[in-house]
Design a protein around this motif. Structure first.
Motif, mmCIF file in Angstrom:
data_model
loop_
_atom_site.group_PDB
_atom_site.id
_atom_site.type_symbol
_atom_site.label_atom_id
_atom_site.label_comp_id
_atom_site.label_asym_id
_atom_site.label_seq_id
_atom_site.Cartn_x
_atom_site.Cartn_y
_atom_site.Cartn_z
ATOM 1 N N THR A 62 8.011 -21.920 38.362
ATOM 2 C CA THR A 62 6.744 -21.189 38.442
ATOM 3 C C THR A 62 6.901 -19.693 38.184
ATOM 4 O OG1 THR A 62 5.803 -22.791 39.954
ATOM 5 C CG2 THR A 62 4.845 -20.589 39.996
ATOM 6 N N TYR A 84 17.980 -22.176 49.918
ATOM 7 C CA TYR A 84 18.153 -20.870 49.285
ATOM 8 C C TYR A 84 19.259 -20.084 49.979
ATOM 9 C CZ TYR A 84 14.582 -21.431 45.815
ATOM 10 O OH TYR A 84 13.899 -21.860 44.716
ATOM 11 N N LYS A 122 11.677 -28.322 49.394
ATOM 12 C CA LYS A 122 11.656 -26.873 49.174
ATOM 13 C C LYS A 122 11.796 -26.220 50.546
ATOM 14 C CE LYS A 122 9.539 -23.951 45.705
ATOM 15 N NZ LYS A 122 10.576 -24.002 44.667
ATOM 16 N N THR A 148 6.719 -27.304 37.090
ATOM 17 C CA THR A 148 6.862 -26.816 35.718
ATOM 18 C C THR A 148 7.643 -27.852 34.903
ATOM 19 O OG1 THR A 148 7.105 -24.647 36.760
ATOM 20 C CG2 THR A 148 7.450 -24.757 34.386
ATOM 21 N N GLU A 202 20.776 -28.327 38.511
ATOM 22 C CA GLU A 202 19.783 -27.294 38.219
ATOM 23 C C GLU A 202 20.331 -25.929 38.581
ATOM 24 O OE1 GLU A 202 16.392 -27.126 40.898
ATOM 25 O OE2 GLU A 202 17.313 -28.645 42.166
HETATM 26 C C1 LIG Z 1 10.782 -24.270 43.340
HETATM 27 C C2 LIG Z 1 12.027 -24.737 42.690
HETATM 28 C C3 LIG Z 1 12.073 -25.148 41.347
HETATM 29 C C4 LIG Z 1 10.903 -25.024 40.404
HETATM 30 O O1 LIG Z 1 9.775 -25.696 40.825
HETATM 31 P P1 LIG Z 1 8.346 -25.341 40.205
HETATM 32 O O2 LIG Z 1 7.421 -26.252 40.901
HETATM 33 O O3 LIG Z 1 8.426 -25.582 38.764
HETATM 34 O O4 LIG Z 1 8.116 -23.888 40.511
HETATM 35 C C5 LIG Z 1 13.267 -25.655 40.857
HETATM 36 N N1 LIG Z 1 14.366 -25.720 41.624
HETATM 37 C C6 LIG Z 1 14.372 -25.310 42.918
HETATM 38 C C7 LIG Z 1 15.619 -25.441 43.707
HETATM 39 C C8 LIG Z 1 13.196 -24.818 43.484
HETATM 40 O O5 LIG Z 1 13.211 -24.421 44.758
#
Ligand SMILES: *Cc1c(COP(=O)(O)O)cnc(C)c1O
Length: 362
Positions: A307, A205, A200, A265, A236
């Motif tokens: 989330t 992003y 992450k 999630t 995704e």
């Molecule tokens: C944060 C995120 C998610 C979802 O993750 P959760 O833990 O469910 O909030 C999915 N894909 C990406 C690219 C993310 O950054």
């Protein structure tokens, strides 16, 4: 030994009336609570100077490494106020573990999971009055870590800041849950094998924004990415994982390949959907399977999860030269709806927490 967190309370917290008006309609990510947590890491001192302190701008030298080389990671999870007034977070250790994995990938120092959880707890306790009541409201926690060393050499920073801020969040769908439309990105990919897709990190992003912009220009809400090698397998969305509900009531989500972000999630739904009586499969899903399945009715429902929005129904998939809808494209499917409700009910304390997912804060 765990980190000592000093508390320096703000001498000018927002007045009660102002806070109440924010909590009445919080939106998302716009207003922040009165405090934040910061802790610093250096090679000699390790993690130190951990404190809850008044929310304030950070002053950065223009040569601060993160501004140039994006050595930065983040997390997102929520605190919920239950009907009896108590406040709980949902699987914060899982976020702490993922934060440590992201740190390793970005050559940042690891923060022990117990310190990650304790930092969020300390902020929530200090700003407890900011945890909204009722409905689908929550307090969104945003832990992050970045290279704060002022140095333009390209190497892992020797001065790192960990920070947690918090922002009250309203129901994601202010006017009721409505299916979103998805644009299939055929020119851009999000993550390649060996890259940072499973971390992450801020840069993921940054790299997805132009694809998201293209989706908006094409009249869609969100963008879906395919794998970078064959351009064939569904991965995704820019910030949410995907699920498909088939006509035999089984549920499928793309398997983790190292280029998909391991959503908490997503993982929770694998378990909950099983308890709701669905067979859950993690496997590769081809883009043709999505297009043809939606058209033939083999795929009955599609939803995205994360989330922020919890579970978001997907009504339409569009690409250059075509589109297909699942169901009637307008109403929320029964499985999507049941999964969404079950997850929200656990988080808000309305359904038994059989997995010990909830962490009591205050
Ligand atoms: C944060 C995120 C998610 C979802 O993750 P959760 O833990 O469910 O909030 C999915 N894909 C990406 C690219 C993310 O950054």
């Amino acid at each position: 030994m765990s980190l000592d967190i000093a508390v320096h309370a703000s001498t000018s917290p927002r007045p009660d009336e102002e806070r109440a008006s924010v909590l009445a309609a919080p939106g998302f990510g716009q207003t922040f609570t009165d405090h934040m947590v910061t802790a610093r890491w250096t090679p000699d001192g390790g993690w130190h100077e951990a404190q809850v302190r008044p929310y304030a701008p950070l002053q950065l030298d223009p040569a601060t490494a993160v501004l140039h080389y994006a050595q930065a990671i983040f997390e997102g999870f929520k605190a919920y106020r239950h009907a009896d007034g108590s406040v709980w977070t949902f699987r914060p250790e899982a976020n702490g573990e993922r934060f440590a994995r992201s740190a390793r990938r970005l050559a940042l120092p690891e923060l022990p999971v117990e310190d990650f959880v304790a930092a969020a707890d300390a902020l929530i306790r200090t700003d407890e009055a900011w945890v909204p009541e009722g409905g689908e409201k929550s307090l969104y926690l945003r832990p992050f870590m970045f290279a704060q060393e002022a140095f333009l050499g390209v190497r892992p920073a020797k001065d790192v800041l960990f920070c947690v801020i918090a922002s009250p969040a309203g129901a994601y769908f202010a006017r009721g849950v409505r299916p979103v439309s998805i644009w299939l990105s055929e020119d851009y990919t999000r993550a390649a094998p060996g890259g940072t897709g499973a971390a992450k990190c801020a840069g993921n992003y940054a790299a997805s924004l132009v694809a998201q912009q293209e989706a908006i220009e094409q009249g869609c809400d969100q963008v879906a990415f395919l794998d970078a090698v064959e351009r064939r397998w569904v991965e995704e969305l820019g910030g949410m994982n995907l699920y498909f509900v088939l006509d035999d009531d089984s549920i499928v989500t793309p398997e983790l390949t190292g280029t998909i972000l391991e959503g908490i999630t997503r993982a929770s739904i694998i378990q909950l959907a099983g308890e709701l009586g669905h067979k859950v499969e993690e496997r590769r899903v081809g883009i043709d399977e999505w297009r043809e399945g939606a058209a033939s009715g083999r795929i009955r429902e599609v939803f995205a999860c994360g989330t922020a929005a919890v579970v978001t129904p997907v009504g339409r998939l569009a690409w250059r030269g075509g589109e297909v809808t699942t169901g009637d494209g307008e109403t929320v499917g029964p499985v999507t709806s049941a999964v969404r409700q079950a997850l929200l009910d656990v988080q808000h304390g309305r359904r038994p927490d059989e997995h010990g997912w909830l962490h009591r804060v205050c």
